[in-house]
Motif scaffolding. Structure first.
Motif, PDB file in Angstrom:
ATOM      1  N   ALA A 217       0.832  -1.209   0.000  1.00 43.63           N
ATOM      2  CA  ALA A 217       0.000   0.000   0.000  1.00 43.63           C
ATOM      3  C   ALA A 217       0.866   1.258   0.000  1.00 43.63           C
ATOM      4  O   ALA A 217       0.551   2.252  -0.664  1.00 43.63           O
ATOM      5  N   PHE A 218       1.994   1.223   0.732  1.00 48.14           N
ATOM      6  CA  PHE A 218       2.895   2.369   0.756  1.00 48.14           C
ATOM      7  C   PHE A 218       3.524   2.611  -0.614  1.00 48.14           C
ATOM      8  O   PHE A 218       3.587   3.753  -1.099  1.00 48.14           O
ATOM      9  N   ILE A 219       3.939   1.538  -1.276  1.00 51.58           N
ATOM     10  CA  ILE A 219       4.561   1.665  -2.594  1.00 51.58           C
ATOM     11  C   ILE A 219       3.589   2.298  -3.582  1.00 51.58           C
ATOM     12  O   ILE A 219       3.965   3.101  -4.445  1.00 51.58           O
ATOM     13  N   ALA A 220       2.302   1.942  -3.429  1.00 54.90           N
ATOM     14  CA  ALA A 220       1.284   2.468  -4.364  1.00 54.90           C
ATOM     15  C   ALA A 220       1.127   3.974  -4.242  1.00 54.90           C
ATOM     16  O   ALA A 220       0.639   4.644  -5.168  1.00 54.90           O
ATOM     17  N   THR A 221       1.526   4.570  -3.130  1.00 56.28           N
ATOM     18  CA  THR A 221       1.381   6.022  -2.947  1.00 56.28           C
ATOM     19  C   THR A 221       2.528   6.812  -3.570  1.00 56.28           C
ATOM     20  O   THR A 221       2.468   8.032  -3.661  1.00 56.28           O
ATOM     21  N   LYS A 223       4.903   8.453  -6.288  1.00 58.68           N
ATOM     22  CA  LYS A 223       4.693   8.953  -7.657  1.00 58.68           C
ATOM     23  C   LYS A 223       6.030   8.952  -8.403  1.00 58.68           C
ATOM     24  O   LYS A 223       7.014   9.516  -7.930  1.00 58.68           O
ATOM     25  N   GLY A 224       6.037   8.292  -9.560  1.00 54.79           N
ATOM     26  CA  GLY A 224       7.244   8.254 -10.402  1.00 54.79           C
ATOM     27  C   GLY A 224       8.432   7.620  -9.739  1.00 54.79           C
ATOM     28  O   GLY A 224       9.518   8.221  -9.761  1.00 54.79           O
ATOM     29  N   PRO A 225       8.307   6.448  -9.128  1.00 56.33           N
ATOM     30  CA  PRO A 225       9.454   5.828  -8.501  1.00 56.33           C
ATOM     31  C   PRO A 225      10.550   5.536  -9.515  1.00 56.33           C
ATOM     32  O   PRO A 225      10.262   5.238 -10.683  1.00 56.33           O
ATOM     33  N   ILE A 226      11.805   5.634  -9.077  1.00 57.22           N
ATOM     34  CA  ILE A 226      12.915   5.535 -10.022  1.00 57.22           C
ATOM     35  C   ILE A 226      12.998   4.148 -10.662  1.00 57.22           C
ATOM     36  O   ILE A 226      13.532   4.001 -11.750  1.00 57.22           O
ATOM     37  N   TRP A 227      12.461   3.121  -9.969  1.00 51.91           N
ATOM     38  CA  TRP A 227      12.569   1.786 -10.561  1.00 51.91           C
ATOM     39  C   TRP A 227      11.656   1.612 -11.766  1.00 51.91           C
ATOM     40  O   TRP A 227      11.732   0.636 -12.483  1.00 51.91           O
TER      41      TRP A 227
END
Length: 234
Positions: A217-221, A223-227
């Motif tokens: 759930a945290f990852i879904a928040t 925006k534009g993650p570098i991976w």
């Protein structure tokens, strides 16, 4: 386990031709750790001191003339060694002299089954290498700078350090735990300090289902993650 590391000095090379024991030094070890208990004695050999022997250990007939005979101290020596294994460098030589002296006192010989020879240990571990006490101390980084002549107690103290290195080094008591749990305390040796440490099973460290869901759930928040940079849409 109690062991005695020892060394002797003599008037020569062969007790069968009249050579005698003139000094003995013993160091007590328990579980490969020096305890601080030692036995050290000089003996009057009741004979001359050959110049070549004196050049090795520095013990003159004059110096030894007022020292006790072996027979006068034999019980103290036997009490100290008890029934412990006896560690020496080229042990057959030292056992030969001790048993010759015991025989002259009417005492039983020390059984050679108690003999641990560090020369033989070193020969198996370092085939072809120099096996003198000096050479092996150099190999293992044992300081012998204060050894200008042979001396029974000094050499026994050096040999005790060498014996530890030849039989596993400073961590000889270390036991590593894999999947099994070791029950009860285990001794770990660090230098001459004995540390008693209780081994414990590894703690569970995998994330729970709830923790995994919270992480998703945290990852879904984000925006534009570098991976995601450079990712190609399927």
């Amino acid at each position: 386990m109690r062991e005695i590391v020892f060394d002797t000095e003599t008037t020569g090379l062969d007790p069968r031709t009249g050579d005698r024991l003139v000094e003995i030094g013993c160091v007590e070890m328990v579980n490969r750790v020096v305890t601080g208990r030692v036995y050290h004695e000089y003996f009057n050999p009741d004979r001359d001191m050959p110049a070549e022997a004196e050049a090795v250990h520095g013990l003159s007939a004059t110096f030894l003339s007022d020292k006790p005979r072996f027979a006068e101290k034999v019980q103290d020596f036997l009490d100290f060694i008890g029934d412990a294994p006896l560690v020496a460098h080229n042990a057959g030589f030292d056992f030969g002299f001790i048993n010759a002296e015991l025989g002259q006192c009417g005492r039983d010989a020390v059984c050679t089954s108690r003999m641990i020879d560090t020369v033989q240990i070193a020969k198996r571990k370092h085939p072809g290498a120099k096996l003198s006490l000096d050479a092996l101390c150099t190999r293992y980084g044992i300081d012998r700078s204060h050894r200008t002549k042979h001396g029974a107690l000094l050499d026994a103290e050096l040999l005790a350090q060498l014996y530890v290195e030849l039989t596993g080094g400073r961590q000889i008591g270390l036991e590593l735990v894999a999947d099994a749990v070791v029950a009860g305390p285990t001794q770990i040796f660090s230098g001459t300090v004995v540390v008693r440490r209780e081994f414990r099973p590894a703690r569970p460290h995998a994330a729970s289902v709830e923790e995994i869901e919270r992480h998703r759930a945290f990852i879904a928040t984000l925006k534009g993650p570098i991976w995601n940079e450079g990712a190609v849409a399927g």
